[in-house]
Design a protein around this motif. Structure first.
Motif, PDB file in Angstrom:
ATOM      1  N   VAL A  34      33.961  28.888  35.609  1.00  0.00           N
ATOM      2  CA  VAL A  34      32.843  29.369  36.241  1.00  0.00           C
ATOM      3  C   VAL A  34      32.680  28.928  37.681  1.00  0.00           C
ATOM      4  O   VAL A  34      32.677  29.576  38.742  1.00  0.00           O
ATOM      5  N   THR A  35      32.708  27.656  38.070  1.00  0.00           N
ATOM      6  CA  THR A  35      32.783  27.031  39.360  1.00  0.00           C
ATOM      7  C   THR A  35      33.978  27.559  40.154  1.00  0.00           C
ATOM      8  O   THR A  35      34.022  27.444  41.445  1.00  0.00           O
ATOM      9  N   LEU A  36      35.164  27.675  39.593  1.00  0.00           N
ATOM     10  CA  LEU A  36      36.245  27.904  40.219  1.00  0.00           C
ATOM     11  C   LEU A  36      36.275  29.526  40.726  1.00  0.00           C
ATOM     12  O   LEU A  36      36.585  29.864  41.692  1.00  0.00           O
ATOM     13  N   ALA A  37      35.469  30.315  39.840  1.00  0.00           N
ATOM     14  CA  ALA A  37      35.153  31.753  40.344  1.00  0.00           C
ATOM     15  C   ALA A  37      34.289  31.699  41.129  1.00  0.00           C
ATOM     16  O   ALA A  37      34.382  32.464  42.373  1.00  0.00           O
ATOM     17  N   ALA A  38      33.293  30.683  41.408  1.00  0.00           N
ATOM     18  CA  ALA A  38      32.349  30.619  42.614  1.00  0.00           C
ATOM     19  C   ALA A  38      33.041  30.384  43.938  1.00  0.00           C
ATOM     20  O   ALA A  38      32.592  30.760  44.836  1.00  0.00           O
ATOM     21  N   THR A  39      34.113  29.495  43.641  1.00  0.00           N
ATOM     22  CA  THR A  39      34.987  29.171  44.747  1.00  0.00           C
ATOM     23  C   THR A  39      35.417  30.316  45.641  1.00  0.00           C
ATOM     24  O   THR A  39      35.531  30.615  46.527  1.00  0.00           O
ATOM     25  N   LEU A  40      36.047  31.264  44.653  1.00  0.00           N
ATOM     26  CA  LEU A  40      36.660  32.239  45.299  1.00  0.00           C
ATOM     27  C   LEU A  40      35.650  33.255  45.798  1.00  0.00           C
ATOM     28  O   LEU A  40      35.511  33.821  46.868  1.00  0.00           O
ATOM     29  N   HIS A  41      34.272  33.111  45.287  1.00  0.00           N
ATOM     30  CA  HIS A  41      33.123  34.214  45.628  1.00  0.00           C
ATOM     31  C   HIS A  41      32.780  33.629  47.052  1.00  0.00           C
ATOM     32  O   HIS A  41      32.654  34.439  48.171  1.00  0.00           O
ATOM     33  N   VAL A  75      40.507  34.999  38.967  1.00  0.00           N
ATOM     34  CA  VAL A  75      41.180  33.563  39.104  1.00  0.00           C
ATOM     35  C   VAL A  75      42.297  33.368  37.951  1.00  0.00           C
ATOM     36  O   VAL A  75      43.374  33.009  38.417  1.00  0.00           O
ATOM     37  N   PRO A  76      41.674  33.476  36.607  1.00  0.00           N
ATOM     38  CA  PRO A  76      42.838  33.258  35.551  1.00  0.00           C
ATOM     39  C   PRO A  76      44.005  34.096  35.728  1.00  0.00           C
ATOM     40  O   PRO A  76      45.082  33.478  35.448  1.00  0.00           O
ATOM     41  N   LEU A  77      43.820  35.409  36.004  1.00  0.00           N
ATOM     42  CA  LEU A  77      44.838  36.459  36.044  1.00  0.00           C
ATOM     43  C   LEU A  77      45.996  35.966  37.032  1.00  0.00           C
ATOM     44  O   LEU A  77      47.145  35.985  36.941  1.00  0.00           O
ATOM     45  N   ALA A  78      45.517  35.746  38.352  1.00  0.00           N
ATOM     46  CA  ALA A  78      46.179  35.445  39.396  1.00  0.00           C
ATOM     47  C   ALA A  78      46.822  33.942  39.004  1.00  0.00           C
ATOM     48  O   ALA A  78      48.265  33.951  39.386  1.00  0.00           O
ATOM     49  N   GLY A  79      46.376  33.249  38.339  1.00  0.00           N
ATOM     50  CA  GLY A  79      46.945  32.175  37.953  1.00  0.00           C
ATOM     51  C   GLY A  79      48.044  32.058  37.172  1.00  0.00           C
ATOM     52  O   GLY A  79      48.972  31.459  36.916  1.00  0.00           O
ATOM     53  N   LEU A  80      48.297  33.155  36.303  1.00  0.00           N
ATOM     54  CA  LEU A  80      49.426  33.398  35.496  1.00  0.00           C
ATOM     55  C   LEU A  80      50.864  33.609  36.317  1.00  0.00           C
ATOM     56  O   LEU A  80      51.682  33.479  35.796  1.00  0.00           O
ATOM     57  N   VAL A  86      38.788  33.898  27.738  1.00  0.00           N
ATOM     58  CA  VAL A  86      37.275  34.131  27.447  1.00  0.00           C
ATOM     59  C   VAL A  86      36.767  34.748  28.806  1.00  0.00           C
ATOM     60  O   VAL A  86      36.133  35.690  29.222  1.00  0.00           O
ATOM     61  N   ALA A  87      37.307  33.864  30.013  1.00  0.00           N
ATOM     62  CA  ALA A  87      36.644  33.980  31.340  1.00  0.00           C
ATOM     63  C   ALA A  87      37.034  35.504  31.871  1.00  0.00           C
ATOM     64  O   ALA A  87      36.378  36.124  32.344  1.00  0.00           O
ATOM     65  N   VAL A  88      38.210  35.671  31.802  1.00  0.00           N
ATOM     66  CA  VAL A  88      38.783  37.163  31.928  1.00  0.00           C
ATOM     67  C   VAL A  88      38.136  38.221  31.287  1.00  0.00           C
ATOM     68  O   VAL A  88      37.720  39.057  31.976  1.00  0.00           O
TER      69      VAL A  88
END
Length: 336
Positions: A240-247, A266-271, A130-132
């Protein structure tokens, strides 16, 4: 655990990471890191810790149906996180160990613990997709998406997906049983190398005989709307907060990565963590670097600096916290 094997795996992972740095140009990467903004780093650390707390609480709410000791469940999650990053095929092996630990601590059947852990894994995986989708939709449409807007959009989409699948599982348990049996067959093949005792519990005949308890647990989670909503809310907040971490990590080295784009990346890279290296060291870094270069169009060295900083606060910090938790509140990682 075989510490020698773990050491070899970490050495290979660090070699892969060094190769990524060499390709990006180590000197240019260090130059980009030299001007790091401490304020943004502090924000990245803060959001990273919040994301870890959110994922821990998702797990706690999932297993609360069988284990009502929250602190014990939190310690088990962190031990599983540590195992996931050090054991061969960590994602599968850690699920086996965590399920065993939950069933032992709660003094309940393995099948009930397996259902609770599977529910946590499912919610985490489903919400990552969903995040992706939400992040990519914002990015493609040209919108940057502030945190509040993204959180609301992800929440609505996540609720629809997760609740829909749980409803199907509740109404058609036979299909769920078949899926569980297929998963446990794979788990057993890995578990026999890690813990013969756990592998015996995962035997197909044993699992088939216990699936009544599994079905009851899934139905209990699906029927408890408060618990399901809490799981969903915490997990979505985690992404969302993990995405904010990358941001914020990217902003610290003057690279612009909108939160919406980070939410997709973030989730895509995690794959890439599917590569059997501890914590996806090297593989996830390479995937993240490639995605940042592709989506931002910025120089490779700058993207590498952002990726390195993100992994430092988004992975290594979590790993350190889980290691400390295992040291001071140990959950056995070897059940032989």
């Amino acid at each position: 655990m075989d510490t020698r094997r773990v050491g070899v795996r970490f050495a290979l992972a660090l070699a892969a990471l060094a190769l990524v740095g060499y390709v990006a140009g180590a000197d240019r990467v260090f130059d980009a890191l030299a001007g790091t903004d401490a304020g943004y780093v502090a924000l990245a650390v803060a959001t990273s810790i919040v994301s870890l707390v959110c994922f821990v609480e998702t797990f706690v709410h999932a297993v609360s149906v069988v284990e009502d000791r929250g602190m014990r469940a939190r310690a088990t999650y962190l031990a599983g996180s540590f195992a996931r990053n050090v054991l061969p095929w960590g994602n599968v092996a850690s699920a086996t160990l965590v399920t065993y630990a939950v069933s032992r601590d709660a003094n309940t059947g393995y099948e009930r613990a397996l259902a609770a852990v599977a529910a946590d894994e499912y919610v985490t995986t489903a919400t990552s997709f969903v995040a992706v989708a939400v992040g990519a939709a914002f990015a493609v449409s040209g919108g940057t998406g502030d945190l509040a807007t993204l959180a609301a959009t992800v929440g609505v989409a996540g609720l629809a997906v997760v609740a829909g699948v749980f409803a199907v599982a509740h109404a058609r348990p036979r299909g769920l049983v078949a899926a569980v049996t297929a998963v446990t067959d794979r788990l057993q093949r890995v578990a026999v190398r890690v813990s013969p005792r756990a592998a015996t519990v995962l035997d197909r005949e044993n699992i088939s005989a216990r699936l009544t308890g599994f079905d009851h647990t899934v139905r209990a989670i699906a029927a408890d709307r408060v618990r399901l909503a809490a799981m969903l809310g915490f997990c979505l907040a985690g992404w969302v907060t993990l995405a904010a971490t990358l941001h914020y990590a990217a902003a610290a080295v003057a690279l612009s990565v909108p939160v919406s784009l980070a939410l997709a990346v973030v989730p895509l890279a995690g794959l890439a963590a599917i590569v059997p290296l501890p914590g996806g060291i090297g593989s996830v870094d390479a995937a993240l670097l490639g995605l940042l270069v592709l989506t931002t169009g910025e120089p490779t060295a700058l993207a590498a600096a952002a990726a390195l900083l993100y992994r430092l606060v988004g992975f290594w910090l979590h790993f350190a916290i889980s290691a400390v938790a295992v040291a001071f509140a140990p959950i056995p990682l070897d059940f032989r």
